[in-house]
Design a protein around this motif. Structure first.
Motif, PDB file in Angstrom:
ATOM      1  N   ILE A 291     -41.428 -36.763   6.143  1.00  0.00           N
ATOM      2  CA  ILE A 291     -40.946 -35.824   7.160  1.00  0.00           C
ATOM      3  C   ILE A 291     -39.430 -35.673   7.061  1.00  0.00           C
ATOM      4  N   ALA A 292     -38.734 -36.806   6.940  1.00  0.00           N
ATOM      5  CA  ALA A 292     -37.279 -36.760   6.799  1.00  0.00           C
ATOM      6  C   ALA A 292     -36.877 -36.036   5.521  1.00  0.00           C
ATOM      7  N   ALA A 293     -37.645 -36.254   4.452  1.00  0.00           N
ATOM      8  CA  ALA A 293     -37.331 -35.609   3.175  1.00  0.00           C
ATOM      9  C   ALA A 293     -37.539 -34.107   3.246  1.00  0.00           C
ATOM     10  N   PHE A 294     -38.552 -33.663   3.983  1.00  0.00           N
ATOM     11  CA  PHE A 294     -38.769 -32.219   4.118  1.00  0.00           C
ATOM     12  C   PHE A 294     -37.582 -31.561   4.812  1.00  0.00           C
ATOM     13  N   LEU A 295     -37.121 -32.184   5.886  1.00  0.00           N
ATOM     14  CA  LEU A 295     -36.025 -31.599   6.656  1.00  0.00           C
ATOM     15  C   LEU A 295     -34.676 -31.757   5.951  1.00  0.00           C
ATOM     16  N   GLY A 296     -34.396 -32.964   5.468  1.00  0.00           N
ATOM     17  CA  GLY A 296     -33.080 -33.228   4.902  1.00  0.00           C
ATOM     18  C   GLY A 296     -32.968 -32.956   3.419  1.00  0.00           C
ATOM     19  N   THR A 297     -33.962 -33.410   2.649  1.00  0.00           N
ATOM     20  CA  THR A 297     -33.878 -33.277   1.192  1.00  0.00           C
ATOM     21  C   THR A 297     -34.289 -31.888   0.726  1.00  0.00           C
ATOM     22  N   PHE A 298     -35.404 -31.375   1.245  1.00  0.00           N
ATOM     23  CA  PHE A 298     -35.885 -30.067   0.805  1.00  0.00           C
ATOM     24  C   PHE A 298     -35.066 -28.930   1.428  1.00  0.00           C
ATOM     25  N   LEU A 299     -35.106 -28.803   2.743  1.00  0.00           N
ATOM     26  CA  LEU A 299     -34.370 -27.721   3.398  1.00  0.00           C
ATOM     27  C   LEU A 299     -32.861 -27.928   3.307  1.00  0.00           C
ATOM     28  N   GLY A 300     -32.428 -29.177   3.482  1.00  0.00           N
ATOM     29  CA  GLY A 300     -30.986 -29.461   3.449  1.00  0.00           C
ATOM     30  C   GLY A 300     -30.362 -29.200   2.094  1.00  0.00           C
ATOM     31  N   ILE A 301     -30.991 -29.703   1.046  1.00  0.00           N
ATOM     32  CA  ILE A 301     -30.426 -29.520  -0.292  1.00  0.00           C
ATOM     33  C   ILE A 301     -30.548 -28.063  -0.730  1.00  0.00           C
ATOM     34  N   ALA A 302     -31.599 -27.367  -0.307  1.00  0.00           N
ATOM     35  CA  ALA A 302     -31.725 -25.949  -0.655  1.00  0.00           C
ATOM     36  C   ALA A 302     -30.550 -25.148  -0.101  1.00  0.00           C
ATOM     37  N   THR A 303     -30.208 -25.376   1.163  1.00  0.00           N
ATOM     38  CA  THR A 303     -29.098 -24.642   1.753  1.00  0.00           C
ATOM     39  C   THR A 303     -27.756 -25.122   1.196  1.00  0.00           C
ATOM     40  N   ASN A 304     -27.657 -26.423   0.939  1.00  0.00           N
ATOM     41  CA  ASN A 304     -26.444 -26.962   0.330  1.00  0.00           C
ATOM     42  C   ASN A 304     -26.225 -26.369  -1.059  1.00  0.00           C
ATOM     43  N   GLN A 305     -27.319 -26.262  -1.815  1.00  0.00           N
ATOM     44  CA  GLN A 305     -27.240 -25.681  -3.150  1.00  0.00           C
ATOM     45  C   GLN A 305     -26.785 -24.223  -3.085  1.00  0.00           C
ATOM     46  N   ALA A 306     -27.264 -23.497  -2.089  1.00  0.00           N
ATOM     47  CA  ALA A 306     -26.844 -22.108  -1.908  1.00  0.00           C
ATOM     48  C   ALA A 306     -25.348 -22.029  -1.610  1.00  0.00           C
ATOM     49  N   GLY A 307     -24.879 -22.936  -0.766  1.00  0.00           N
ATOM     50  CA  GLY A 307     -23.457 -22.946  -0.448  1.00  0.00           C
ATOM     51  C   GLY A 307     -22.585 -23.238  -1.661  1.00  0.00           C
ATOM     52  N   ILE A 308     -22.993 -24.228  -2.440  1.00  0.00           N
ATOM     53  CA  ILE A 308     -22.237 -24.580  -3.643  1.00  0.00           C
ATOM     54  C   ILE A 308     -22.239 -23.425  -4.640  1.00  0.00           C
ATOM     55  N   THR A 309     -23.357 -22.706  -4.723  1.00  0.00           N
ATOM     56  CA  THR A 309     -23.496 -21.617  -5.694  1.00  0.00           C
ATOM     57  C   THR A 309     -22.736 -20.366  -5.278  1.00  0.00           C
ATOM     58  N   TRP A 310     -22.823 -20.024  -4.011  1.00  0.00           N
ATOM     59  CA  TRP A 310     -22.309 -18.728  -3.563  1.00  0.00           C
ATOM     60  C   TRP A 310     -20.891 -18.775  -3.005  1.00  0.00           C
ATOM     61  N   SER A 311     -20.375 -19.942  -2.674  1.00  0.00           N
ATOM     62  CA  SER A 311     -19.042 -20.009  -2.066  1.00  0.00           C
ATOM     63  C   SER A 311     -17.966 -19.663  -3.102  1.00  0.00           C
ATOM     64  N   THR A 312     -16.869 -19.102  -2.601  1.00  0.00           N
ATOM     65  CA  THR A 312     -15.738 -18.803  -3.483  1.00  0.00           C
ATOM     66  C   THR A 312     -15.063 -20.074  -3.947  1.00  0.00           C
ATOM     67  N   HIS A 313     -14.995 -21.052  -3.061  1.00  0.00           N
ATOM     68  CA  HIS A 313     -14.368 -22.340  -3.392  1.00  0.00           C
ATOM     69  C   HIS A 313     -15.357 -23.461  -3.051  1.00  0.00           C
ATOM     70  N   VAL A 314     -15.621 -24.325  -4.029  1.00  0.00           N
ATOM     71  CA  VAL A 314     -16.641 -25.355  -3.830  1.00  0.00           C
ATOM     72  C   VAL A 314     -16.212 -26.375  -2.780  1.00  0.00           C
ATOM     73  N   GLY A 315     -14.903 -26.552  -2.580  1.00  0.00           N
ATOM     74  CA  GLY A 315     -14.432 -27.460  -1.540  1.00  0.00           C
ATOM     75  C   GLY A 315     -14.852 -26.999  -0.156  1.00  0.00           C
ATOM     76  N   VAL A 316     -14.893 -25.692   0.058  1.00  0.00           N
ATOM     77  CA  VAL A 316     -15.338 -25.140   1.341  1.00  0.00           C
ATOM     78  C   VAL A 316     -16.807 -25.456   1.563  1.00  0.00           C
ATOM     79  N   ALA A 317     -17.616 -25.291   0.539  1.00  0.00           N
ATOM     80  CA  ALA A 317     -19.046 -25.600   0.637  1.00  0.00           C
ATOM     81  C   ALA A 317     -19.260 -27.076   0.944  1.00  0.00           C
ATOM     82  N   ALA A 318     -18.467 -27.931   0.305  1.00  0.00           N
ATOM     83  CA  ALA A 318     -18.584 -29.371   0.558  1.00  0.00           C
ATOM     84  C   ALA A 318     -18.244 -29.714   1.988  1.00  0.00           C
TER      85      ALA A 318
END
Length: 231
Positions: free
Chosen positions: A204-231
Protein backbone atom coordinates in the motif's frame (compact mmCIF):
# COMPACT_ATOMS: atom_id res chain seq x y z
CA UNK A 1 4.74 -3.45 10.15
CA UNK A 2 6.76 -5.05 12.99
CA UNK A 3 9.57 -2.88 14.33
CA UNK A 4 11.97 -5.75 13.71
CA UNK A 5 11.48 -5.60 9.92
CA UNK A 6 14.80 -4.44 8.48
CA UNK A 7 15.21 -1.41 6.23
CA UNK A 8 16.54 -3.63 3.44
CA UNK A 9 13.46 -5.88 3.60
CA UNK A 10 11.17 -2.86 3.45
CA UNK A 11 13.08 -1.46 0.50
CA UNK A 12 12.97 -4.79 -1.31
CA UNK A 13 9.20 -4.94 -0.90
CA UNK A 14 8.79 -1.30 -1.89
CA UNK A 15 10.90 -1.60 -5.03
CA UNK A 16 9.42 -4.95 -6.04
CA UNK A 17 5.88 -3.58 -5.82
CA UNK A 18 6.81 -0.38 -7.64
CA UNK A 19 8.64 -2.26 -10.40
CA UNK A 20 5.67 -4.59 -10.97
CA UNK A 21 3.24 -1.68 -11.16
CA UNK A 22 5.41 0.30 -13.57
CA UNK A 23 6.10 -2.70 -15.83
CA UNK A 24 2.38 -3.53 -15.91
CA UNK A 25 1.48 0.08 -16.72
CA UNK A 26 4.13 0.24 -19.42
CA UNK A 27 2.83 -3.00 -20.96
CA UNK A 28 -0.78 -1.80 -20.90
CA UNK A 29 0.24 1.48 -22.53
CA UNK A 30 1.78 -0.40 -25.45
CA UNK A 31 5.15 1.31 -24.97
CA UNK A 32 7.20 -1.82 -24.28
CA UNK A 33 8.47 -2.20 -27.89
CA UNK A 34 9.80 1.37 -27.84
CA UNK A 35 11.42 0.81 -24.44
CA UNK A 36 13.33 -2.25 -25.69
CA UNK A 37 14.77 -0.08 -28.47
CA UNK A 38 16.08 2.71 -26.24
CA UNK A 39 19.81 3.51 -26.57
CA UNK A 40 21.98 1.70 -24.05
CA UNK A 41 23.50 4.99 -22.94
CA UNK A 42 20.18 6.40 -21.75
CA UNK A 43 19.20 3.08 -20.14
CA UNK A 44 22.57 2.97 -18.38
CA UNK A 45 22.17 6.42 -16.84
CA UNK A 46 18.66 5.62 -15.65
CA UNK A 47 19.65 2.20 -14.31
CA UNK A 48 22.53 3.80 -12.42
CA UNK A 49 20.10 6.32 -10.99
CA UNK A 50 17.80 3.50 -9.86
CA UNK A 51 20.63 1.64 -8.16
CA UNK A 52 22.04 4.71 -6.42
CA UNK A 53 18.75 6.39 -5.54
CA UNK A 54 16.33 3.51 -4.99
CA UNK A 55 18.53 0.61 -3.86
CA UNK A 56 21.32 2.12 -1.78
CA UNK A 57 19.89 5.54 -0.87
CA UNK A 58 16.42 4.34 0.14
CA UNK A 59 17.81 1.50 2.27
CA UNK A 60 19.90 4.01 4.22
CA UNK A 61 16.97 6.42 4.36
CA UNK A 62 14.61 3.84 5.83
CA UNK A 63 17.22 2.93 8.43
CA UNK A 64 17.64 6.62 9.28
CA UNK A 65 13.88 6.87 9.86
CA UNK A 66 14.21 4.03 12.34
CA UNK A 67 17.08 5.68 14.19
CA UNK A 68 16.07 9.35 14.41
CA UNK A 69 12.50 9.71 13.14
CA UNK A 70 11.09 11.43 10.05
CA UNK A 71 11.46 15.03 11.21
CA UNK A 72 15.19 14.92 11.81
CA UNK A 73 15.65 12.91 8.62
CA UNK A 74 13.76 15.50 6.59
CA UNK A 75 15.93 18.29 7.96
CA UNK A 76 19.06 16.44 6.83
CA UNK A 77 17.49 15.54 3.47
CA UNK A 78 17.08 19.26 2.71
CA UNK A 79 20.73 18.95 1.65
CA UNK A 80 19.63 16.94 -1.38
CA UNK A 81 17.98 19.69 -3.51
CA UNK A 82 20.85 22.04 -2.67
CA UNK A 83 23.36 19.45 -3.89
CA UNK A 84 21.28 18.85 -7.01
CA UNK A 85 21.43 22.56 -7.80
CA UNK A 86 25.21 22.57 -7.39
CA UNK A 87 25.76 19.37 -9.41
CA UNK A 88 23.55 20.74 -12.19
CA UNK A 89 26.00 23.61 -12.64
CA UNK A 90 28.63 21.11 -13.80
CA UNK A 91 28.89 19.29 -17.15
CA UNK A 92 27.06 17.66 -18.79
CA UNK A 93 23.97 19.56 -17.56
CA UNK A 94 25.49 23.05 -17.06
CA UNK A 95 22.19 24.57 -15.93
CA UNK A 96 22.34 28.25 -14.98
CA UNK A 97 19.19 29.20 -13.05
CA UNK A 98 18.17 32.85 -12.83
CA UNK A 99 18.51 34.67 -9.50
CA UNK A 100 14.72 34.59 -8.98
CA UNK A 101 14.79 30.78 -9.27
CA UNK A 102 17.62 30.50 -6.75
CA UNK A 103 15.70 32.74 -4.32
CA UNK A 104 12.58 30.64 -4.82
CA UNK A 105 14.50 27.44 -4.10
CA UNK A 106 15.95 28.99 -0.94
CA UNK A 107 12.49 30.04 0.27
CA UNK A 108 11.10 26.56 -0.41
CA UNK A 109 13.96 24.83 1.41
CA UNK A 110 13.63 27.24 4.35
CA UNK A 111 9.92 26.47 4.54
CA UNK A 112 10.65 22.73 4.71
CA UNK A 113 13.11 23.25 7.55
CA UNK A 114 10.66 25.42 9.52
CA UNK A 115 7.85 22.91 9.01
CA UNK A 116 9.80 19.85 10.14
CA UNK A 117 11.26 21.66 13.16
CA UNK A 118 7.86 22.91 14.33
CA UNK A 119 7.44 19.87 16.60
CA UNK A 120 9.97 17.81 18.55
CA UNK A 121 11.87 15.49 16.22
CA UNK A 122 11.82 12.25 18.16
CA UNK A 123 13.03 8.89 16.92
CA UNK A 124 12.39 5.34 17.91
CA UNK A 125 13.33 4.24 21.39
CA UNK A 126 17.00 3.39 21.57
CA UNK A 127 17.84 4.98 18.22
CA UNK A 128 21.43 6.02 17.64
CA UNK A 129 21.24 9.74 16.74
CA UNK A 130 24.73 10.05 15.28
CA UNK A 131 24.35 6.92 13.22
CA UNK A 132 20.92 8.02 12.03
CA UNK A 133 22.25 11.41 10.94
CA UNK A 134 25.12 9.72 9.09
CA UNK A 135 22.67 7.46 7.27
CA UNK A 136 20.46 10.42 6.37
CA UNK A 137 23.41 12.55 5.21
CA UNK A 138 24.75 9.82 2.92
CA UNK A 139 21.21 9.22 1.65
CA UNK A 140 20.87 12.94 0.84
CA UNK A 141 24.06 12.86 -1.22
CA UNK A 142 23.04 9.66 -3.03
CA UNK A 143 19.56 11.02 -3.70
CA UNK A 144 21.06 14.13 -5.29
CA UNK A 145 23.35 12.02 -7.46
CA UNK A 146 20.41 9.82 -8.47
CA UNK A 147 18.31 12.82 -9.51
CA UNK A 148 21.12 14.24 -11.63
CA UNK A 149 21.70 10.83 -13.25
CA UNK A 150 17.99 10.68 -14.05
CA UNK A 151 18.11 14.10 -15.69
CA UNK A 152 21.10 13.08 -17.81
CA UNK A 153 19.42 9.83 -18.85
CA UNK A 154 16.16 11.53 -19.80
CA UNK A 155 18.04 14.03 -21.95
CA UNK A 156 20.18 11.37 -23.63
CA UNK A 157 17.32 9.97 -25.74
CA UNK A 158 13.59 10.12 -26.40
CA UNK A 159 12.57 8.52 -23.09
CA UNK A 160 9.06 9.00 -21.75
CA UNK A 161 8.34 9.65 -18.09
CA UNK A 162 6.81 6.18 -17.72
CA UNK A 163 9.77 4.48 -19.42
CA UNK A 164 12.29 6.33 -17.28
CA UNK A 165 10.48 5.49 -14.04
CA UNK A 166 10.14 1.83 -15.04
CA UNK A 167 13.84 1.45 -15.82
CA UNK A 168 14.75 3.07 -12.51
CA UNK A 169 12.42 0.88 -10.44
CA UNK A 170 13.54 -2.35 -12.10
CA UNK A 171 17.16 -1.33 -11.48
CA UNK A 172 16.32 -0.40 -7.90
CA UNK A 173 14.70 -3.78 -7.27
CA UNK A 174 17.57 -5.71 -8.85
CA UNK A 175 20.02 -3.53 -6.94
CA UNK A 176 18.57 -4.52 -3.56
CA UNK A 177 18.73 -8.17 -4.61
CA UNK A 178 22.37 -7.79 -5.60
CA UNK A 179 23.19 -6.15 -2.27
CA UNK A 180 21.64 -9.09 -0.41
CA UNK A 181 22.86 -12.02 -2.49
CA UNK A 182 26.52 -12.10 -1.32
CA UNK A 183 25.41 -12.66 2.29
CA UNK A 184 22.33 -14.73 1.38
CA UNK A 185 20.07 -12.24 3.11
CA UNK A 186 17.28 -12.17 0.53
CA UNK A 187 15.46 -15.19 2.00
CA UNK A 188 15.51 -13.56 5.42
CA UNK A 189 14.08 -10.33 3.98
CA UNK A 190 11.27 -12.27 2.29
CA UNK A 191 10.45 -14.00 5.58
CA UNK A 192 10.31 -10.60 7.30
CA UNK A 193 7.90 -9.28 4.67
CA UNK A 194 5.68 -12.36 5.04
CA UNK A 195 5.44 -11.86 8.82
CA UNK A 196 2.05 -10.63 10.12
CA UNK A 197 0.94 -9.22 6.78
CA UNK A 198 3.89 -6.85 6.43
CA UNK A 199 3.86 -7.25 2.66
CA UNK A 200 0.34 -5.80 2.42
CA UNK A 201 1.31 -2.69 4.35
CA UNK A 202 4.47 -2.25 2.28
CA UNK A 203 2.49 -2.73 -0.93
CA UNK A 204 0.00 0.00 0.00
CA UNK A 205 2.81 2.39 0.91
CA UNK A 206 4.64 1.48 -2.30
CA UNK A 207 1.57 2.21 -4.43
CA UNK A 208 1.19 5.68 -2.94
CA UNK A 209 4.83 6.64 -2.49
CA UNK A 210 6.85 4.55 -4.94
CA UNK A 211 4.43 4.24 -7.85
CA UNK A 212 2.48 7.51 -7.78
CA UNK A 213 5.23 9.47 -6.03
CA UNK A 214 8.06 8.46 -8.33
CA UNK A 215 5.86 8.88 -11.42
CA UNK A 216 5.17 12.51 -10.55
CA UNK A 217 8.75 13.06 -9.40
CA UNK A 218 9.99 11.66 -12.70
CA UNK A 219 7.71 14.07 -14.56
CA UNK A 220 9.10 16.98 -12.59
CA UNK A 221 12.70 16.00 -13.26
CA UNK A 222 11.93 15.53 -16.97
CA UNK A 223 9.84 18.61 -17.65
CA UNK A 224 11.35 21.24 -15.33
CA UNK A 225 13.63 23.90 -16.77
CA UNK A 226 16.04 23.45 -13.87
CA UNK A 227 16.44 20.09 -12.14
CA UNK A 228 17.20 21.80 -8.82
CA UNK A 229 13.67 23.22 -8.82
CA UNK A 230 12.20 19.75 -9.36
CA UNK A 231 14.30 18.39 -6.51
Amino acid sequence: IPATTSAAALNLGKNATGALLFVATLALSGALPHTWGLPLGAVGWLAASGFVGLAVCDTLLLQAFREIGPRRVNVVMVLSPLLVGLLALLPPLVERPALSIVVGMAVAVSGIVIAVLERPAGGRAGGDVRRGIRYAAVAAVLQAIGIVLTRIGMQAADVSVLEGATIKLVAGFLGVLLLGLPRTRVRGWLRELAHEGSWRAVAIAAFLGTFLGIATNQAGITWSTHVGVAA
